[in-house]
Scaffold this motif. Sequence first.
Motif, short mmCIF file in Angstrom:
data_model
loop_
_atom_site.label_atom_id
_atom_site.label_comp_id
_atom_site.label_asym_id
_atom_site.label_seq_id
_atom_site.Cartn_x
_atom_site.Cartn_y
_atom_site.Cartn_z
N VAL A 28 72.62 78.15 53.73
CA VAL A 28 73.85 78.26 53.45
C VAL A 28 74.38 76.89 53.17
O VAL A 28 75.54 76.85 51.57
CB VAL A 28 74.72 78.78 54.32
CG1 VAL A 28 76.15 78.53 54.70
CG2 VAL A 28 74.61 80.40 54.96
N ARG A 29 73.53 76.23 53.64
CA ARG A 29 73.98 74.42 52.83
C ARG A 29 73.65 74.56 51.31
O ARG A 29 74.46 73.77 50.73
CB ARG A 29 73.55 73.92 54.37
CG ARG A 29 74.47 73.28 55.80
CD ARG A 29 73.86 72.65 55.95
NE ARG A 29 74.70 72.16 57.63
CZ ARG A 29 73.96 71.44 58.62
NH1 ARG A 29 72.95 71.20 58.86
NH2 ARG A 29 74.68 71.87 59.69
N ASN A 30 72.67 74.76 51.70
CA ASN A 30 72.26 74.52 50.17
C ASN A 30 72.76 75.68 49.36
O ASN A 30 72.09 75.74 47.52
CB ASN A 30 70.66 75.15 50.03
CG ASN A 30 69.66 74.00 50.93
OD1 ASN A 30 70.23 72.88 51.38
ND2 ASN A 30 68.50 73.85 52.35
N GLY A 31 74.05 76.83 49.05
CA GLY A 31 73.83 77.32 48.20
C GLY A 31 74.67 78.94 47.83
O GLY A 31 75.12 78.90 48.11
N ALA A 73 73.45 85.33 58.74
CA ALA A 73 74.36 83.86 58.86
C ALA A 73 75.61 83.96 57.23
O ALA A 73 74.64 84.91 55.97
CB ALA A 73 73.67 82.09 58.28
N CYS A 74 76.12 83.94 57.48
CA CYS A 74 77.14 84.17 55.97
C CYS A 74 78.22 82.28 56.15
O CYS A 74 78.25 81.91 56.91
CB CYS A 74 78.05 85.52 56.24
SG CYS A 74 77.73 86.58 56.23
N SER A 75 78.44 81.97 54.95
CA SER A 75 79.21 81.64 54.22
C SER A 75 80.82 81.46 54.52
O SER A 75 81.08 82.70 54.72
CB SER A 75 78.83 80.81 52.96
OG SER A 75 79.57 81.61 52.14
N ARG A 76 81.21 80.34 54.91
CA ARG A 76 83.31 80.91 54.87
C ARG A 76 83.77 81.55 53.55
O ARG A 76 84.44 82.41 54.26
CB ARG A 76 83.98 79.42 55.17
CG ARG A 76 85.45 79.44 55.05
CD ARG A 76 86.50 80.00 56.30
NE ARG A 76 85.56 80.34 57.42
CZ ARG A 76 85.55 80.99 57.95
NH1 ARG A 76 86.01 81.85 57.93
NH2 ARG A 76 85.37 80.80 59.76
N LYS A 77 82.55 80.83 52.76
CA LYS A 77 83.37 82.55 51.09
C LYS A 77 82.80 83.60 51.60
O LYS A 77 83.37 84.24 50.96
CB LYS A 77 82.57 81.77 50.21
CG LYS A 77 83.18 82.20 48.47
CD LYS A 77 81.88 81.53 47.49
CE LYS A 77 81.26 81.83 46.14
NZ LYS A 77 80.71 81.81 45.63
N ALA A 78 81.57 83.40 51.71
CA ALA A 78 81.25 85.11 51.80
C ALA A 78 82.10 86.33 52.84
O ALA A 78 82.77 86.43 52.59
CB ALA A 78 80.24 85.23 52.52
N LEU A 79 82.55 85.33 53.73
CA LEU A 79 83.32 86.20 55.03
C LEU A 79 84.72 85.99 54.09
O LEU A 79 85.47 87.55 54.57
CB LEU A 79 83.65 85.03 56.31
CG LEU A 79 81.86 86.04 57.52
CD1 LEU A 79 82.28 84.76 58.16
CD2 LEU A 79 81.83 86.43 57.47
N LYS A 125 78.75 89.41 43.54
CA LYS A 125 77.93 88.34 43.24
C LYS A 125 77.69 87.41 43.57
O LYS A 125 77.42 86.46 43.28
CB LYS A 125 78.32 88.00 41.84
CG LYS A 125 78.07 89.40 40.37
CD LYS A 125 78.20 89.03 39.16
CE LYS A 125 78.38 89.79 38.24
NZ LYS A 125 77.42 90.31 38.29
N LEU A 126 77.99 87.70 45.67
CA LEU A 126 77.69 86.67 46.19
C LEU A 126 76.15 85.99 46.02
O LEU A 126 74.93 87.42 46.18
CB LEU A 126 77.75 86.89 47.68
CG LEU A 126 79.87 87.59 47.75
CD1 LEU A 126 80.17 87.43 49.60
CD2 LEU A 126 80.51 85.92 47.17
N VAL A 127 75.67 85.22 46.50
CA VAL A 127 74.11 84.58 46.57
C VAL A 127 73.56 84.88 47.97
O VAL A 127 73.99 84.50 49.03
CB VAL A 127 74.61 83.06 46.19
CG1 VAL A 127 72.61 82.92 46.15
CG2 VAL A 127 75.16 82.21 44.74
N VAL A 128 72.95 86.12 47.56
CA VAL A 128 72.50 86.41 48.94
C VAL A 128 70.48 85.98 48.77
O VAL A 128 69.98 86.57 48.31
CB VAL A 128 71.78 88.01 48.89
CG1 VAL A 128 71.71 88.32 50.67
CG2 VAL A 128 73.57 88.47 49.32
#
Length: 288
Positions: A108-111, A161-167, A189-192
């Motif tokens: 998640v930290r890497n994008g 794991a999910c990013s804040r943006k995804a949630l 188009k979230l990066v999975v």
Amino acid sequence: MDKAVVDRPEVSVVYVASDDTRTLRRMLTNVKELATSLEVIVVSPKCVDTSYLGDESSWIDKIVSPSIYSYDEGRALGARHARGETVLFLDERVDFSLPLWQQYVDAVRNGADVAVTVRTQTSTSAKKKKPLPTRYAYRLLNHLLGHTELGTGTLSRIPFACSRKALKALGHECLRTPPIAYVKAAWQKLVVVGVHPDSAIKWTDDTRISMVKSTRQLLREHAYAIQLLVNLIGPRGGMPDGDRYRDLLHIPGELHLRSVFYPQPREDKGGVWGGKRKKKQTGSHKKR
């Protein structure tokens, strides 16, 4: 780690537990080194004892909700209260080491917006076993979403794991039905990305079986997710309709079907429908 001092923790760990304090103890012992600012949210249908932690329990939020009937519902509730930039989802069924947890956080930290587990069958005995129906469902959904490289990667099984943006984009309530959340993540188009564990994940049987969804329920949820995907794509799989004039089908009259196949003006057809063909036949007759 004082949660009152850190308004936005670097990592939030949502841990769903029934009453397995032993597994919770091991998780809390290892998770401390996961990030410099960390919060742990323990969600349970009944109170879970954390008194053995003493003062360190100040960075642990305990959420007790008797209305929780599945691990997915617990994760959705925990996601609602999570404040971290990265949210790691675990529960009492899985026990593994800190380096593996770190892979999800680093992804998640890497994008990445969502990091799921991609499991591969390496042992000979595992390859000989017939795959479960749920594994076929996971693969089918990834195939339809264009994520064939993720194999059986899914939000229906932890860890992920999910990013804040995804949630924020999906909404915490969406995690109650993971396949629906998975489709929405791909559609937006979230990066999975997939995380490939270096070693086999160890699962424990000391769990509350009633909180595990049945195979029938999981397959039903994937059917709903596929239906949602079909509705989002639209008719004809999102492909154009070509030169068809489907609106002409609604025109009353005896010639409306011919209008679909011969939309040109009547004068181009020799004055009447089908006149061009008759004219051709007449010409060939004259040649003879």
